[in-house]
Design a protein around this motif. Sequence first.
Motif, short mmCIF file in Angstrom:
data_model
loop_
_atom_site.label_atom_id
_atom_site.label_comp_id
_atom_site.label_asym_id
_atom_site.label_seq_id
_atom_site.Cartn_x
_atom_site.Cartn_y
_atom_site.Cartn_z
N ASN A 1 0.82 -1.21 0.00
CA ASN A 1 0.00 0.00 0.00
C ASN A 1 0.85 1.27 0.00
OD1 ASN A 1 -2.85 -1.22 0.82
ND2 ASN A 1 -1.27 -2.21 2.06
N PHE B 1 0.41 5.74 -0.38
CA PHE B 1 -0.55 6.82 -0.18
C PHE B 1 0.05 8.17 -0.55
CE2 PHE B 1 -3.23 4.16 2.55
CZ PHE B 1 -2.33 3.23 3.01
N TYR C 1 -3.31 0.03 -3.46
CA TYR C 1 -3.11 -1.19 -2.69
C TYR C 1 -2.41 -2.28 -3.49
CZ TYR C 1 -7.52 -2.20 -5.03
OH TYR C 1 -8.51 -2.36 -5.96
N TRP D 1 2.68 1.34 3.52
CA TRP D 1 2.19 0.48 4.60
C TRP D 1 2.15 -0.95 4.11
CZ3 TRP D 1 -3.54 -0.63 5.11
CH2 TRP D 1 -3.81 -1.42 6.24
N PRO E 1 -4.69 -2.47 10.65
CA PRO E 1 -4.22 -1.08 10.63
C PRO E 1 -2.93 -0.95 11.43
CG PRO E 1 -6.56 -1.11 10.95
CD PRO E 1 -6.12 -2.54 11.00
N GLY E 2 -1.96 -0.34 10.84
CA GLY E 2 -0.66 -0.30 11.50
C GLY E 2 0.13 0.91 11.12
N GLU E 3 1.42 0.77 11.13
CA GLU E 3 2.31 1.91 10.99
C GLU E 3 2.47 2.31 9.53
OE1 GLU E 3 6.08 1.27 12.75
OE2 GLU E 3 6.78 3.31 12.36
N LEU E 4 2.19 3.57 9.27
CA LEU E 4 2.52 4.18 7.98
C LEU E 4 3.93 4.74 8.05
CD1 LEU E 4 -0.65 6.25 6.96
CD2 LEU E 4 -0.06 3.92 6.35
N PHE F 1 -4.11 5.71 16.82
CA PHE F 1 -2.67 5.95 16.77
C PHE F 1 -2.38 7.43 17.06
CE2 PHE F 1 -1.80 1.98 14.51
CZ PHE F 1 -3.01 1.71 13.91
N TYR G 1 0.65 10.08 15.87
CA TYR G 1 1.83 10.33 15.06
C TYR G 1 2.42 11.67 15.47
CZ TYR G 1 1.11 6.50 11.76
OH TYR G 1 1.00 5.27 11.18
N ARG H 1 0.55 3.37 19.49
CA ARG H 1 -0.75 2.84 19.06
C ARG H 1 -1.45 2.25 20.27
NH1 ARG H 1 1.53 -1.35 14.84
NH2 ARG H 1 3.35 0.00 14.97
#
Lengths: 113, 109
Positions: free
Chosen positions: A31, A33, A50, A94, A99-102, B34, B36, B49
């Motif tokens: 992914n 963005f 994606y 990502w 859902p996690g760290e960008l 989250f 940032y 998070r």
Amino acid sequence: DVKVTQSSRYLVKRTGEKVFLECVQDMDHENMFWYRQDPGLGLRLIYFSYDVKMKEKGDIPEGYSVSREKKERFSLILESASTNQTSMYLCASWAGGAPGELFFGEGSRLTVL
Amino acid sequence: AQRVTQPEKLLSVFKGAPVELKCNYSYSGSPELFWYVQYSRQRLQLLLRHISRESIKGFTADLNKGETSFHLKKPFAQEEDSAMYYCALGQTGANNLFFGTGTRLTVIP
């Protein structure tokens, strides 16, 4: 160390010019963005992808298009730049899943005169 | 519809004072929250998070589903905490995060 690289840190363009913003990631992430960052408005999603050749509109896609021909590269295109597109543009990647760290690039500051 | 609200655009505190950055969200499902942070001249990066329930750089944030809040707290602010902070909401099965408008924290020496 994971890396998202935006090729242009600062650009100055004239109204009506076509603008390309390039982003490359070396993490093999699915992914990618493009966000726009403006004071008081936060981060607004323009487009995301994606998978290769796949794209989805975000919240503010008008006036923008994107290209993802290779997994590691995601380009943002302004077909005809306008002054209201003067902004900081952030690319992110990502891995996917929950859902996690960008991971973000350093940003490209575009000024349209 | 999902929404993230950070009511304070600017927040100033003195060094050593407690700090709380507010974040409220609107989402009908089970949220992933989250924080940032973006320090001066650095890229935006994940601070913490909610599922980790950990303290990063002295910051903690607790998800309060009853109040739909995820406030970021630190008992004693340091000058190096001065930065832009964004709260973000993720949804299970979705491919992106929704960000709030951000709060710029300034810690006064």
